[in-house]
Design a protein around this motif. Sequence first.
Motif, PDB file in Angstrom:
ATOM      1  N   THR A  57       0.819  -1.205   0.000  1.00 27.57           N
ATOM      2  CA  THR A  57       0.000   0.000   0.000  1.00 27.57           C
ATOM      3  C   THR A  57       0.857   1.262   0.000  1.00 27.57           C
ATOM      4  OG1 THR A  57      -1.714  -1.199   1.201  1.00 27.57           O
ATOM      5  CG2 THR A  57      -1.877   1.187   1.205  1.00 27.57           C
ATOM      6  N   GLU A  58       1.958   1.238   0.742  1.00 26.52           N
ATOM      7  CA  GLU A  58       2.826   2.416   0.838  1.00 26.52           C
ATOM      8  C   GLU A  58       3.658   2.636  -0.426  1.00 26.52           C
ATOM      9  OE1 GLU A  58       5.114   1.745   4.356  1.00 26.52           O
ATOM     10  OE2 GLU A  58       3.364   1.883   5.663  1.00 26.52           O
ATOM     11  N   ASP A  83     -11.510   2.026   3.892  1.00 23.93           N
ATOM     12  CA  ASP A  83     -11.638   2.052   5.347  1.00 23.93           C
ATOM     13  C   ASP A  83     -12.785   1.149   5.800  1.00 23.93           C
ATOM     14  OD1 ASP A  83     -11.504   2.596   8.025  1.00 23.93           O
ATOM     15  OD2 ASP A  83     -12.028   4.715   7.838  1.00 23.93           O
ATOM     16  N   LEU A 102      -2.564   2.179  -4.942  1.00 25.95           N
ATOM     17  CA  LEU A 102      -3.287   1.387  -3.947  1.00 25.95           C
ATOM     18  C   LEU A 102      -3.760   2.262  -2.791  1.00 25.95           C
ATOM     19  CD1 LEU A 102      -1.379  -2.011  -3.514  1.00 25.95           C
ATOM     20  CD2 LEU A 102      -3.747  -1.693  -4.195  1.00 25.95           C
ATOM     21  N   LYS A 103      -5.028   2.302  -2.574  1.00 20.08           N
ATOM     22  CA  LYS A 103      -5.631   3.048  -1.464  1.00 20.08           C
ATOM     23  C   LYS A 103      -6.459   2.072  -0.648  1.00 20.08           C
ATOM     24  CE  LYS A 103      -4.118   6.895  -3.182  1.00 20.08           C
ATOM     25  NZ  LYS A 103      -2.730   7.108  -2.950  1.00 20.08           N
ATOM     26  N   THR A 104      -6.294   2.116   0.668  1.00 20.73           N
ATOM     27  CA  THR A 104      -7.016   1.197   1.534  1.00 20.73           C
ATOM     28  C   THR A 104      -8.426   1.693   1.784  1.00 20.73           C
ATOM     29  OG1 THR A 104      -4.968   0.508   2.603  1.00 20.73           O
ATOM     30  CG2 THR A 104      -6.998   0.039   3.775  1.00 20.73           C
ATOM     31  N   PRO A 163      -6.983  -2.917   0.361  1.00 19.66           N
ATOM     32  CA  PRO A 163      -6.430  -1.920  -0.559  1.00 19.66           C
ATOM     33  C   PRO A 163      -6.892  -2.187  -1.997  1.00 19.66           C
ATOM     34  CG  PRO A 163      -4.710  -2.847   0.832  1.00 19.66           C
ATOM     35  CD  PRO A 163      -5.935  -3.683   1.003  1.00 19.66           C
ATOM     36  N   ASP A 183      -6.594  -0.581  -6.161  1.00 21.28           N
ATOM     37  CA  ASP A 183      -6.111   0.328  -7.201  1.00 21.28           C
ATOM     38  C   ASP A 183      -7.064   0.153  -8.367  1.00 21.28           C
ATOM     39  OD1 ASP A 183      -4.881   1.622  -9.323  1.00 21.28           O
ATOM     40  OD2 ASP A 183      -2.881   0.846  -8.871  1.00 21.28           O
TER      41      ASP A 183
END
Length: 107
Positions: free
Chosen positions: A26-27, A36, A32-34, A48, A50
């Motif tokens: 993710t970092e 929530d 890639l966005k987690t 995550p 994308d």
Amino acid sequence: MSRCLKGNVLHLYGDSTIRQWCEYLTETSPGLKTFDLKSPKQNGPFLPLDYPNNILVSFRCHGPPICFSSVSANQLRYIANELDAPLGGTHTVVVIGIWTHFSTFPR
């Protein structure tokens, strides 16, 4: 990394080492966005995504034995049971890593 993962679904099951893989992906992958899920940081689950590159990563912590802070019983799932859920195929990757939490038990 995004080119390698493009069009794939990764299912990560395991302990904190696998969670750290999920965090690393993710970092280091800018797309890639987690999503929530209001999950505890230590045990997830995490999701995550994308969307432009069609990459989905899911992380779920293994069931007992658990060696960290309190976890709600409804969050604990055995990996063997979770393996029935993913739809497989040529673009599905499953990673299982559970070694460290079993190291305190006799062979």
